[in-house]
Design a protein around this motif. Sequence first.
Motif, PDB file in Angstrom:
ATOM      1  N   GLY A  20      30.406 107.399  26.724  1.00  0.00           N
ATOM      2  CA  GLY A  20      29.838 106.183  27.038  1.00  0.00           C
ATOM      3  C   GLY A  20      30.355 105.272  26.161  1.00  0.00           C
ATOM      4  N   THR A  21      30.356 105.517  24.824  1.00  0.00           N
ATOM      5  CA  THR A  21      30.481 104.537  23.709  1.00  0.00           C
ATOM      6  C   THR A  21      31.856 104.127  23.753  1.00  0.00           C
ATOM      7  OG1 THR A  21      28.533 105.101  22.370  1.00  0.00           O
ATOM      8  CG2 THR A  21      30.478 103.913  21.304  1.00  0.00           C
ATOM      9  N   GLN A  22      32.869 104.906  23.800  1.00  0.00           N
ATOM     10  CA  GLN A  22      34.443 104.689  24.083  1.00  0.00           C
ATOM     11  C   GLN A  22      34.694 103.928  25.270  1.00  0.00           C
ATOM     12  OE1 GLN A  22      36.704 106.308  26.471  1.00  0.00           O
ATOM     13  NE2 GLN A  22      38.244 104.926  25.418  1.00  0.00           N
ATOM     14  N   LYS A  23      33.834 104.069  26.434  1.00  0.00           N
ATOM     15  CA  LYS A  23      34.107 103.274  27.596  1.00  0.00           C
ATOM     16  C   LYS A  23      33.687 102.037  27.484  1.00  0.00           C
ATOM     17  CE  LYS A  23      35.535 106.692  30.572  1.00  0.00           C
ATOM     18  NZ  LYS A  23      36.772 106.767  31.039  1.00  0.00           N
ATOM     19  N   LEU A  24      32.672 101.746  26.817  1.00  0.00           N
ATOM     20  CA  LEU A  24      32.168 100.554  26.599  1.00  0.00           C
ATOM     21  C   LEU A  24      33.096  99.597  25.574  1.00  0.00           C
ATOM     22  CD1 LEU A  24      29.500  98.628  27.310  1.00  0.00           C
ATOM     23  CD2 LEU A  24      28.576  99.543  25.139  1.00  0.00           C
ATOM     24  N   LEU A  25      33.600 100.417  24.590  1.00  0.00           N
ATOM     25  CA  LEU A  25      34.640  99.641  23.651  1.00  0.00           C
ATOM     26  C   LEU A  25      35.754  99.286  24.296  1.00  0.00           C
ATOM     27  CD1 LEU A  25      34.210 102.575  20.750  1.00  0.00           C
ATOM     28  CD2 LEU A  25      33.745  99.876  20.380  1.00  0.00           C
ATOM     29  N   GLN A  26      36.214 100.064  25.197  1.00  0.00           N
ATOM     30  CA  GLN A  26      37.423  99.952  25.986  1.00  0.00           C
ATOM     31  C   GLN A  26      37.294  98.586  26.778  1.00  0.00           C
ATOM     32  OE1 GLN A  26      40.523 101.204  25.736  1.00  0.00           O
ATOM     33  NE2 GLN A  26      41.204  99.709  26.680  1.00  0.00           N
TER      34      GLN A  26
END
Length: 336
Positions: A107-113
């Motif tokens: 989830g954090t990686q998708k938000l970062l992207q």
Amino acid sequence: MTTLFVTGGAGFIGSNFIRYWLSTYSDGRIVNYDLLTYAGNLASLQDVEENYGDRYTFVRGDIQNADLTRHLFEDHRPDYVVNFAAESHNSLAIVNPSAFFQTNVVGTQKLLQAAADAQVPRFHHISTCEVYGDLALDSDESFSEESPYRPRTPYNAAKAAADLAVRAYGHTFGLPVTLSNCANNFGPYQFPEKVIPFFVVRLLTGQKMPLYKSSQNRREWLHVDDHCRAIDLVLKKGEIGETYNVGSGIEKDVETIADLILDALGMDAAHKTYVDDRPGHDRRYLLDSSKIRTQLGWEPQVDFAQSFRDTVHWYRDNEAWWRPLLKKIQVREEGW
Ligand SMILES: NC(=O)c1ccc[n+]([C@@H]2O[C@H](COP(=O)([O-])OP(=O)(O)OC[C@H]3O[C@@H](n4cnc5c(N)ncnc54)[C@H](O)[C@@H]3O)[C@@H](O)[C@H]2O)c1
């Protein structure tokens, strides 16, 4: 007008932060993006809707949905993304670890992207003291921002992985990131699975408080309002790429927390019972928070003893808030 895009704002710290920020700044706007898992609760924001409805927008959604967050970033053009969204309960992470890695890491990686794609000017990530692992009860060490990451439970391993992803997006894609790693928070609107509201609600419903047998294990406690002020300061004055530990230095073991609750409610020690520890129960965390104190000028302002009593009394006086949540509690602490 400054716009914040807050994720996980229907949870404990997020809802307190939204209330703090909108009441502190008269010209700010917040978009609260929250999936409303069992831990998300719009009742925690009823007064925010009433008092600041013209500057506050709620959108239900998952941080894993990068298409939606990218569109929202393009529509609202936030000055800051503040990522509180997470699975946050250590005990539940033992029962359902996959959800923790899915939300907290992927989830954090998708938000970062999505934030990198939309060129969001600042991404602040909310993390925890627990990424550093635990300390012996008699250790004179504390964790600084330079301490190695040694997580020991699925919750804190997933939080540690998220921190690394945030730093990777900073270094590799130039996303302007900051992180803050905070000690255990207490205050109003905390889901009654976490130890303070859990114990209070047990007592108020005529049951005993189940303390883990290792009741000398201790935590560093910070009032949620002091955490909110620290986040605000990092947003305003923090240096890009930097991490700031946020702690009070006030350590209390579980036995003391239980006794303080009994005292605040005028009850006696017969209301304590002892159960097996959950697996992987960390002994102790203590942060060295000198960096945020010396570089940004933060220090806790809330008196521990008074605010602890006030917190216990808040749960005593707000049964209508916690009563509907009891059926959503996922874990039985007596069952390890
Ligand atoms: N509570 C503490 O003592 C403490 C201490 C240090 C750091 N933290 C961190 O602070 C943050 C907030 O903690 P909290 O105690 O308020 O947690 P919480 O469980 O009360 O709230 C989490 C919120 O995130 C939302 N959420 C969960 N998954 C989501 C998803 N996939 N997409 C969007 N929203 C989602 C939930 O609906 C909920 O509103 C977490 O990142 C936690 O790791 C907490």
